[in-house]
Write a protein that holds these residues in place. Structure first.
Motif, PDB file in Angstrom:
ATOM      1  N   VAL A 111       0.857  -1.190   0.000  1.00  0.00           N
ATOM      2  CA  VAL A 111       0.000   0.000   0.000  1.00  0.00           C
ATOM      3  C   VAL A 111       0.891   1.238   0.000  1.00  0.00           C
ATOM      4  CG1 VAL A 111      -1.700   1.312   1.307  1.00  0.00           C
ATOM      5  CG2 VAL A 111      -1.898  -1.174   1.138  1.00  0.00           C
ATOM      6  N   GLY A 114      -0.555  -7.210 -10.531  1.00  0.00           N
ATOM      7  CA  GLY A 114      -1.430  -6.434  -9.657  1.00  0.00           C
ATOM      8  C   GLY A 114      -0.697  -5.856  -8.464  1.00  0.00           C
ATOM      9  N   ALA A 119     -13.133   5.908  -8.732  1.00  0.00           N
ATOM     10  CA  ALA A 119     -12.993   5.382  -7.384  1.00  0.00           C
ATOM     11  C   ALA A 119     -13.082   6.506  -6.363  1.00  0.00           C
ATOM     12  CB  ALA A 119     -11.677   4.627  -7.246  1.00  0.00           C
ATOM     13  N   TYR A 153      -9.311  15.579  -0.110  1.00  0.00           N
ATOM     14  CA  TYR A 153      -9.236  14.269  -0.732  1.00  0.00           C
ATOM     15  C   TYR A 153     -10.589  13.810  -1.246  1.00  0.00           C
ATOM     16  CZ  TYR A 153      -4.637  13.149   1.154  1.00  0.00           C
ATOM     17  OH  TYR A 153      -3.306  13.101   1.436  1.00  0.00           O
ATOM     18  N   ASP A 177      -6.035 -10.169  -8.912  1.00  0.00           N
ATOM     19  CA  ASP A 177      -6.407  -9.112  -7.977  1.00  0.00           C
ATOM     20  C   ASP A 177      -5.270  -8.098  -7.900  1.00  0.00           C
ATOM     21  OD1 ASP A 177      -4.556 -10.724  -6.863  1.00  0.00           O
ATOM     22  OD2 ASP A 177      -5.386 -10.673  -4.840  1.00  0.00           O
ATOM     23  N   SER A 178      -5.572  -6.981  -7.266  1.00  0.00           N
ATOM     24  CA  SER A 178      -4.572  -5.922  -7.224  1.00  0.00           C
ATOM     25  C   SER A 178      -4.440  -5.384  -5.816  1.00  0.00           C
ATOM     26  CB  SER A 178      -4.990  -4.787  -8.160  1.00  0.00           C
ATOM     27  OG  SER A 178      -4.289  -3.612  -7.842  1.00  0.00           O
ATOM     28  N   VAL A 179      -3.265  -4.840  -5.529  1.00  0.00           N
ATOM     29  CA  VAL A 179      -3.105  -4.202  -4.220  1.00  0.00           C
ATOM     30  C   VAL A 179      -4.013  -2.989  -4.090  1.00  0.00           C
ATOM     31  CG1 VAL A 179      -0.758  -4.939  -3.755  1.00  0.00           C
ATOM     32  CG2 VAL A 179      -1.154  -2.901  -5.114  1.00  0.00           C
ATOM     33  N   SER A 180      -4.532  -2.525  -5.205  1.00  0.00           N
ATOM     34  CA  SER A 180      -5.369  -1.326  -5.091  1.00  0.00           C
ATOM     35  C   SER A 180      -6.653  -1.615  -4.303  1.00  0.00           C
ATOM     36  CB  SER A 180      -5.693  -0.770  -6.471  1.00  0.00           C
ATOM     37  OG  SER A 180      -6.343  -1.740  -7.237  1.00  0.00           O
ATOM     38  N   GLU A 203      -6.605  -2.903  -1.475  1.00  0.00           N
ATOM     39  CA  GLU A 203      -6.188  -2.408  -0.166  1.00  0.00           C
ATOM     40  C   GLU A 203      -6.253  -0.887  -0.113  1.00  0.00           C
ATOM     41  OE1 GLU A 203      -4.808  -3.989   2.904  1.00  0.00           O
ATOM     42  OE2 GLU A 203      -6.383  -5.163   1.952  1.00  0.00           O
ATOM     43  N   HIS A 204      -5.817  -0.272  -1.199  1.00  0.00           N
ATOM     44  CA  HIS A 204      -5.877   1.190  -1.244  1.00  0.00           C
ATOM     45  C   HIS A 204      -7.297   1.670  -1.041  1.00  0.00           C
ATOM     46  CE1 HIS A 204      -1.952   1.024  -3.660  1.00  0.00           C
ATOM     47  NE2 HIS A 204      -1.675   1.635  -2.524  1.00  0.00           N
ATOM     48  N   ILE A 205      -8.215   1.021  -1.759  1.00  0.00           N
ATOM     49  CA  ILE A 205      -9.613   1.440  -1.658  1.00  0.00           C
ATOM     50  C   ILE A 205     -10.110   1.231  -0.229  1.00  0.00           C
ATOM     51  CG2 ILE A 205     -11.951   0.923  -2.442  1.00  0.00           C
ATOM     52  CD1 ILE A 205     -10.646   0.113  -5.147  1.00  0.00           C
ATOM     53  N   LEU A 222      -8.396   1.208   2.520  1.00  0.00           N
ATOM     54  CA  LEU A 222      -7.765   2.055   3.533  1.00  0.00           C
ATOM     55  C   LEU A 222      -8.011   3.538   3.311  1.00  0.00           C
ATOM     56  CD1 LEU A 222      -4.390   0.156   3.912  1.00  0.00           C
ATOM     57  CD2 LEU A 222      -6.137   0.463   5.679  1.00  0.00           C
ATOM     58  N   ALA A 240      -9.573   5.505   6.080  1.00  0.00           N
ATOM     59  CA  ALA A 240      -8.676   5.677   7.221  1.00  0.00           C
ATOM     60  C   ALA A 240      -7.735   6.851   6.997  1.00  0.00           C
ATOM     61  CB  ALA A 240      -7.880   4.399   7.453  1.00  0.00           C
ATOM     62  N   ALA A 241      -7.432   7.124   5.718  1.00  0.00           N
ATOM     63  CA  ALA A 241      -6.540   8.240   5.413  1.00  0.00           C
ATOM     64  C   ALA A 241      -7.312   9.543   5.244  1.00  0.00           C
ATOM     65  CB  ALA A 241      -5.742   7.926   4.150  1.00  0.00           C
ATOM     66  N   VAL A 295      -9.937   7.946  -4.037  1.00  0.00           N
ATOM     67  CA  VAL A 295      -8.821   7.033  -3.794  1.00  0.00           C
ATOM     68  C   VAL A 295      -7.563   7.506  -4.521  1.00  0.00           C
ATOM     69  CG1 VAL A 295      -8.086   4.635  -3.884  1.00  0.00           C
ATOM     70  CG2 VAL A 295     -10.501   5.185  -3.610  1.00  0.00           C
ATOM     71  N   VAL A 319      -5.860  10.220  -2.734  1.00  0.00           N
ATOM     72  CA  VAL A 319      -5.222   9.728  -1.511  1.00  0.00           C
ATOM     73  C   VAL A 319      -3.948   8.960  -1.845  1.00  0.00           C
ATOM     74  CG1 VAL A 319      -5.486   8.247   0.495  1.00  0.00           C
ATOM     75  CG2 VAL A 319      -7.394   9.676  -0.259  1.00  0.00           C
ATOM     76  N   ILE A 320      -4.009   8.166  -2.913  1.00  0.00           N
ATOM     77  CA  ILE A 320      -2.790   7.447  -3.311  1.00  0.00           C
ATOM     78  C   ILE A 320      -1.681   8.447  -3.614  1.00  0.00           C
ATOM     79  CG2 ILE A 320      -1.754   6.000  -5.082  1.00  0.00           C
ATOM     80  CD1 ILE A 320      -4.382   4.535  -5.352  1.00  0.00           C
ATOM     81  N   PHE A 331      -0.629   7.415   0.237  1.00  0.00           N
ATOM     82  CA  PHE A 331      -0.060   6.074   0.098  1.00  0.00           C
ATOM     83  C   PHE A 331       1.255   6.117  -0.689  1.00  0.00           C
ATOM     84  CE2 PHE A 331      -4.728   4.779   0.100  1.00  0.00           C
ATOM     85  CZ  PHE A 331      -4.740   4.555   1.456  1.00  0.00           C
TER      86      PHE A 331
END
Lengths: 460, 148, 154, 762
Positions: free
Chosen positions: A66, A180, B54, C37, D708-711, D713-715, D717, D720-721, D726, D729-730, D734
């Motif tokens: 992340v 990914g 998103a 954001y 799948d993608s690590v994104s 997780e981004h979505i 979290l 929380a940020a 998203v 925020v990335i 992130f």
């Protein structure tokens, strides 16, 4: 913590310095101090990781993947320290001689930030952005001097390397698409199950990008123009520090991310490396221009790295790391020496020449020793013969030029001697090369650790 | 759709590469710009998952993969930066060389090359007399007893 | 790109527009940053928008002209570097707290003070830094590529 | 004191200052050498010693030294002869520099190398680690390079130096390869351990052969001998030291050091025998009618070391013992003769036998001392040289009749050329003008002559030294008992035959001349030196030719990236299975809008490629940019779309601004239409290759999406940020680091632009 500081120091000081007038003596020396500080931090970091440990931090404290993973292992720190050392020498060289452009010192320090970053990041995309930072700074630096030849050098350098960068970016996109993920560990993990066709295509893209950076045959055509055209300090930076991106990238991406593909391409790498060695060596023989000779020599020298990488295994990889390190020092020394006149310089140049040829007691001999071990491990007589031929060629081209420049030069042709400090700097670099040859253990041990770290990431 | 994106990327890159090979430096810059576009569009095409933007995502929503978008943003900015630098270089080259043609740039290099010939000959001499220069220069002549 | 006015004698109208245009653009930019954001847009886009508002002046007046009309632009380099330093500060201040770089305060999950849509937290500093840098950088860029009084530039 | 050189005394020679102040560095080196000599001697008497320090544990390298018999022999030779030559050199060098009108400070280019050379020789003699041996071995070559090139203003000196460097250093690489081979097989670089572990095998033979190659090149053995005569361009002290007792001796020293290993293979020993014999004959025959003093001695050295190599080839206790003794005796005599040559040249200004003669009466001391040295080489009784031939004959007899005959031939040749040398110098009618010979140029010769005679009277110490040394080479105790025997034993008969044959050669100068000339001419035509020169020049020519072909303009540089990359991709494509790896992908929903946009992009790119006007290029570029921005908006990437729009606008602006200030593109006029078409076709092919390669790769990886993608997780979290977009925020959190770098890139780029454009502001 230390890792972040290693990034922060050159970054902030570079940003500040770039705003000041670099032609002022104080500013130039501040840049040298900043680089020295950066080197010092990296030195401490190196001491920390040399025992096999790694310093790792994830930005924002987020989970791996992340946030961006920054990880300093022995390989990365070694390359970072080496590159910063070369930058330091080049910056000091210019600081003594008098900087000719406002932005030179700041750009060198920012280049140092970019290089440090890309050597300590464990994230594929973050590697790309640091890489671009370093490259953009070098594009700007390559025109340093502003003469016609330098401008042309900068144009060629920028155009070709931009192309390489975008090829790299395409491969990054591909790596993300098929895995990914962007964190190197995750990418490596997931690549194991990816369709081999896609993986090999992506690997080919990375290979092309790094080969362009290194100037391997047949991607080398830009290199002689650039190294010969740029000012000596810039040529030293490009060949001694920036080119490290290529060898580091091949090692990191090849061994850690694409081990399967690397194995598959082993023979091809050896062949390309051999072609580089012979081509660069032969071309360097009758050049006349010391800088151009060194440029072709650089093509030949990176061939050795590629050959060692192609053979692979702990021995081959250690040889690749070690040779990259030695080569980077050699090139920095020789390019800087080629721009200096006066006593001490001949000796420094001769030492560099001996080192390139792999003659003890200069450091290059340790590199040659490791390479011969690689050749023997590979069980290939042809490879050993190739290495011998390469050494012979390098002796011919280096000492032809050495003798012409330092032995027969008629007094009228030799200009005024360079400042003593500049000569001392060159001599200090030469002494370093000598010291690493006389006491090679640090170099050998660190290369060993670097390869361990590299291979450890490989077997989770 | 995959094929369509791949084709677009290929055309952008191929056309960019073709332009890079042109004599006109401006076209070379255009080539780099196209290749930069190719990279960005490829990054976007590499998204895993398509849907709406998103923003304020509820669990289970089909959204567009945000990560490549962030990467694309970065790539765009870097593309802008590098293209600007390249343009400045080209511009400077045009001012200095008074031409926007690459061939003329290379011509100055040729002059430099020619000036090196003397040094090259000097280099060759360092390894000994050329065979065609005839003769054992330092070895004694074959009839060595002859006094000069 | 050929301007209407002659070199050194720009139209008064152009001059006025050039002076006025950056104003509204700054408002838009402020909005883009303030929304935080929550929605599309960030400091980068805001910065480019301001720069785009400055751009016509360069087209119309040339570099020297703009400098005369908007002396504040002379500080563009300082703004750019200041922006970068601010951004770096927002990225690296956590080191002082023993946290990884680019950690933000308030930390994830903690309460954030909001003024309307504007969230008061450290990423805002990053955004402002980016904004300042982009404005500064693009202004310099426009200046360098802008029409000089006389061609040649040596 | 005035020394007049030949007939060409430079004007004002008489006013020149007397030799400048005392040569301190030279005397310092001399003192150090003497101290080393004393230490070696004491060490020997104390029974030797050894020590080892870790050097590079990662590679099992050790700084291991031992003062064994072999080390003592060569150590004493290097330091003893060294001390004498250094003393000689203090005077010689001053005169030499004076003649060449060079400054006294140039001594500092000389003595450090001489001293370092002595150190390297002692190191080489004592080193017990094969890599360490290699280091010292090359160190001697490096020193010799700088010493041969001391008279750097003379082309002869430079080419000779480079030749010596190339031949010896490249050949020395063979030793490194051998070391690595042995390490791979036995896991150690330590010579004693290697000797213990290495059994006869292909690897051992190969390694032994490689070691022999390195050593033979160093000892100037046929066919790698040609560098040595050329190396005579060095000042005489260098020749007297390096080319008699040290540098060339380093080769046979290495052979002696690893002899047990070489002895594992009959083929290698035979090879040594053959090479040695060839060197004896070639060197001897050529020495017979060289004219330049030092050339005679150089060829003589080749020949003499040929003996030694032959004896090592014979092997066994007798061969090893004889070889060790020979090296000792030869070192003493040959350096004395070199110094004689230097003294004569200094006194007369002549360096050719044909212009010298009758010096016996003018320089009687030198004549006698040189006579003793010559007698030693020629193996006359009452000198230590007699025993060297006696031992040689013994060993040769033991080995077989062929070698015995060879030994006699060799001895005869030596007798002949040494006799000619001494005779031509000191006998006959006086010729030429003679200056005085400084004491320091004669005394060392006298000392060596005294040693030679002492050895001829009391051979015991010499024999002990050789025995100890041979013990190391033979791998077991060796007993030597050289003595005068007044009987008709085979050795004595062989010696008599050799003297007789040698005398005959001296008496038949015409025949000798013809033979020697024939050999010399053959060597000129097809000898190894000729081959070396042809090779180096061919290399230079090839390099030039290749360079002329290589075009390094920008376009070629780019094509050289594109085409190999395309080929690489093609290879990668061919190397892996592609069945089912490619997917066309479904077209759904908004895609129907994207497709025409992408088509527009494609059309615009084609327009850009073929457009004639630059403005059209600029316009089409922005079409591409805005169309792509629209695509981004349609695939749910509004952030990217926004930034793409503003960036595109900015770029267009900058591009057009730059465009407006460019000179108009000149019409292509350098080439005719066909060339233009051809080039355009070539460019199109290169571009096509690149496009196809990118197509294959991009389609390839787009067809293989990850599950799948690590994104995700981004979505997850993002709240929380403290955000909801998203992407933002990335970018800010992130992956905020990327953003920091990215804006730095922007700054750096603009700094570059400002530096290049050189307008105010920055």
């Amino acid at each position: 913590m230390l890792l972040s500081i290693a990034l922060l120091v050159p970054w902030v000081s570079g940003a500040l310095l770039v705003a000041l007038d670099g032609r002022r003596r104080a500013v130039a020396w501040l840049a040298v101090v900043a680089l020295a500080a950066n080197l010092a931090v990296l030195g401490v970091l190196a001491a920390e990781v040399s025992t096999g440990g790694v310093a790792q931090v994830v930005t924002g404290g987020w989970p791996v993947g992340v946030g961006i993973v920054l990880r300093a292992d022995a390989l990365g720190v070694a390359f970072a320290a080496l590159s910063v050392l070369v930058l330091l020498a080049a910056a000091a060289h210019e600081a003594i001689g008098g900087v000719r452009s406002r932005t030179f010192p700041g750009l060198v320090v920012l280049l140092s930030a970019g290089l440090t970053g890309l050597f300590v990041t464990a994230d594929v995309f973050s590697f790309y952005v640091f890489f671009e930072l370093a490259m953009t700074a070098s594009y700007a630096l390559s025109a340093y001097g502003g003469k016609r030849r330098q401008l042309r050098a900068a144009l060629v350098f920028t155009a070709v390397n931009l192309l390489g960068s975008f090829i790299f970016l395409l491969s990054v996109a591909g790596a993300y698409r098929v895995t990914g993920a962007l964190a190197m560990d995750q990418v490596a993990q997931r690549l194991l199950t990816v369709n081999p066709n896609a993986a090999v295509l992506i690997a080919a893209g990375f290979f092309t990008a790094f080969s362009v950076k290194l100037g391997l045959f047949p991607f080398h055509f830009w290199l002689p123009t650039v190294y010969a055209g740029a000012r000596p300090a810039v040529a030293a930076i490009l060949s001694g520090a920036v080119a490290n991106i290529g060898s580091y990238g091949l090692l990191r991406f090849g061994v850690a991310l694409f081990p399967e593909q690397l194995r598959l391409a082993g023979v091809a790498l050896v062949v390309l490396g051999a072609a580089s060695i012979v081509y660069g060596g032969v071309m360097a023989v009758a050049r006349g221009d010391a800088a151009e000779m060194l440029a072709y020599s650089a093509i030949g020298q990176v061939g050795y790295v590629l050959v060692a990488l192609g053979v692979g295994g702990p021995v081959g990889l250690t040889a690749a790391v070690l040779y990259s390190a030695v080569n980077s020092l050699n090139k920095a020394l020789l390019f800087l020496a080629s721009g200096v006149r006066g006593a001490l310089v001949a000796a420094a140049f001769a030492l560099g020449a001996l080192s390139v040829a792999g003659v003890p007691p200069a450091a290059g001999f340790v590199g040659k020793l490791e390479l011969f071990r690689t050749g023997v491990v590979a069980g290939s007589a042809a490879l050993v013969v190739l290495l011998v031929v390469g050494s012979a060629l390098s002796l011919v081209y280096l000492f032809q030029v050495y003798q012409r420049r330092f032995w027969r030069a008629d007094p009228q042709a030799v200009g005024a001697a360079s400042p003593l400090a500049q000569r001392l700097l060159t001599a200090a670099l030469a002494l370093l090369v000598l010291a690493l040859g006389v006491w090679p253990e640090p170099l050998l041990a660190f290369s060993g650790h670097a390869v361990e770290a590299l291979l450890a990431g490989n077997s989770p | 759709m995959i094929l369509a994106f791949a084709l677009a990327a290929a055309f952008l890159f191929g056309s960019g590469a073709y332009l890079l090979l042109k004599r006109d430096l401006i076209r070379m810059v255009a080539g780099i710009m196209l290749i930069s576009q190719c990279a960005v569009v490829t990054i976007i095409a590499a998204s895993l998952g398509r849907g709406r933007a998103a923003i304020a995502v509820a669990p289970g929503d089909p959204v567009s993969d945000p990560l490549p978008q962030a990467l694309a943003l970065t790539a765009l900015v870097i593309g802008l930066a590098t293209v600007a630098l390249l343009l400045a270089l080209v511009h400077r080259a045009v001012v200095v060389f008074r031409t926007a043609e690459q061939d003329r740039l290379a011509a100055t290099e040729a002059a430099h090359e020619a000036a090196l010939e003397r040094e090259r000959r000097a280099d060759r001499e360092e390894v000994g007399p050329a065979p065609e220069e005839a003769g054992p220069a330092e070895e004694e002549p074959a009839d060595g007893g002859r006094a000069r | 790109m050929r301007p209407g006015g002659r070199d050194g004698a720009p139209d008064a109208v152009v001059r006025v527009v050039a002076r006025l245009l950056p104003g509204p653009s700054l408002m838009v930019a402020a909005g883009l940053i303030a929304k935080g954001y929550a929605e599309v847009g960030d400091g980068f886009a805001a910065g480019v928008i301001v720069a785009l508002a400055i751009a016509p002046s360069y087209v119309a007046l040339g570099a020297e002209g703009v400098e005369a009309a908007l002396p504040v632009l002379r500080h563009a380099p300082a703004v750019a570097v200041g922006g970068l330093l601010l951004a770096l500060a927002s990225g690296f201040f956590p080191l002082l707290l023993g946290e990884p770089p680019v950690s933000h305060r308030p930390a994830p999950g903690e309460h954030v003070v909001k003024i309307g849509a504007l969230e008061l937290f450290t990423p805002l500093l990053l955004d402002i830094g980016v904004f300042l840098l982009v404005v500064g950088v693009l202004t310099v860029l426009l200046h360098q590529f802008g029409r000089p009084r006389r061609e040649g530039g040596r | 004191m005035v020394v007049i050189r030949g007939g060409a005394a430079p004007p004002g020679a008489g006013q020149r200052h007397r030799g400048s102040a005392v040569d301190w560095p030279g005397w310092l080196a001399c003192a150090a050498a003497l101290a080393g000599f004393a230490l070696c001697l004491l060490g020997w008497l104390a029974g030797g010693g050894a020590f080892a320090l870790p050097w590079a544990p990662s590679l099992d390298l050790e700084l291991s030294f031992a003062l064994d018999g072999l080390a003592v022999l060569y150590g004493l030779l290097a330091t003893g002869v060294g001390a004498l030559v250094f003393a000689y050199g203090t005077r010689y060098l001053s005169l030499h520099l004076e003649h060449q009108r060079r400054q006294a400070v140039e001594r500092w280019r000389f003595w450090p190398w001489m001293a370092l050379f002595a150190v390297a020789m002692v190191g080489l003699a004592t080193a017990q680690d094969l890599v360490l041996v290699f280091v010292f071995f090359d160190l001697t070559a490096v020193c010799s390079y700088f010493l041969i090139g001391f008279d750097r203003a003379e082309r002869e000196a430079r080419t000779s130096a480079l030749m010596a460097l190339l031949v010896t250093v490249v050949a020395a690489v063979a030793m490194l390869v051998a070391a690595v081979l042995l390490y791979a097989a036995h896991g150690t670089f330590s010579i004693p351990e290697l000797l213990a572990r290495a059994a006869p095998s292909a690897t051992t033979t190969l390694a032994a052969a490689l070691l022999a190659v390195a050593a033979l090149a160093k000892s100037a053995q046929v066919p790698l001998h040609f560098w040595l005569p050329r190396a005579m361009a060095a000042p005489t002290p260098v020749s007297a030291y390096l080319h008699s007792a040290a540098m060339v001796a380093a080769g046979v020293l290495v052979i002696g050091r690893v002899h047990p290993l070489l002895a594992r293979s009959e083929a290698v020993l035979t090879g040594l025998l053959v090479v040695g014999a060839a060197s004896v004959v070639v060197g001897g025959v050529l020495a017979l009618r060289r004219d330049v003093l030092k050339q005679v001695l150089a060829y003589s050295t080749i020949s003499q070391y040929g003996y030694v190599v032959m004896m090592y080839g014979m092997g066994g206790a007798a061969g090893n013992g004889a070889a060790a003794f020979y090296v000792l005796a030869h070192g003493v005599a040959k350096s004395a003769l070199f110094m004689t040559a230097g003294a004569v040249t200094m006194a007369t200004g002549e360096d050719r036998l044909s212009r010298l003669g009758g010096l016996g009466r003018r320089a009687p001391v030198l004549a006698v001392a040189a006579g003793v040295a010559s007698a030693t080489l020629a193996a006359l009784p009452l000198t230590v040289g007699f025993f060297k031939d006696e031992l040689l004959f013994t060993a040769a007899l033991r080995h077989g009749p062929t070698t015995a005959v060879l030994a006699v031939v060799a001895a005869a040749l030596t007798f002949a050329y040494v006799g000619r040398f001494w005779g031509a110098l000191f006998l006959g009618p006086p010729r030429g003008r003679v200056g005085s010979t400084p004491v320091l140029l004669v005394a060392p010769v006298v000392v060596l002559a005294v040693i030679a005679v002492a050895g001829g009277l009391v051979v015991e110490p010499f024999a002990r030294l050789a025995e100890d040394a041979a013990g190391v080479s033979a791998g077991g105790p060796v007993a030597l008992s050289p003595a005068y025997h007044l009987d008709a034993r085979a050795e004595n008969l062989m010696a008599l035959a050799a003297w007789a044959a040698g005398g005959a050669l001296l008496a038949l100068p015409r025949v000798v001349d013809r033979v020697s000339r024939a050999v010399a001419v053959a060597g000129e035509r097809a000898g190894p030196r000729r081959a070396y020169e042809m090779a180096v020049h061919a290399l230079n020519r090839a390099s030039t030719a290749l360079h002329d072909r290589e075009v390094r303009d920008l376009r070629t540089s780019i094509a050289a990236v594109l085409v190999p990359a395309g080929v690489l991709i093609g290879l990668a494509f061919a190397a892996t299975p592609t069945a089912g790896a490619y997917v066309v992908g479904a077209v759904v929903g908004a895609d129907w809008l994207i497709l025409p946009l992408l088509a527009l992009v494609v059309i615009a790119t084609v327009v850009i490629a073929v457009a004639k006007a630059r403005l059209a290029v600029a316009l089409a570029l922005s079409v591409v940019g805005f169309a792509l921005a629209a695509v981004y908006a349609l695939v749910g990437a509004p952030d990217v779309a926004l930034v793409a729009v503003v960036v595109e606008t900015m770029l267009t602006l900058v591009f057009v601004a730059a465009l407006a200030r460019m000179p108009r593109a000149a019409p292509e006029r350098d080439a005719g239409a066909p060339a233009r078409v051809r080039r355009r076709r070539r460019d199109a092919i290169a571009g096509g290759v690149a496009g196809v390669a990118v197509f294959a790769s991009v389609w390839g990886f787009l067809s293989q999406p990850a599950p799948d993608s690590v994104s995700a997780e981004h979505i997850r979290l993002t709240p929380a940020a403290h955000g909801s977009d998203v992407v933002t925020v990335i970018v800010a959190d992130f992956r905020g680091l990327d953003t920091l770098v990215e804006i730095t890139v922007l700054l750096v780029a603009v700094v570059g632009v400002a530096t290049l454009a050189r307008r105010r502001l920055w």
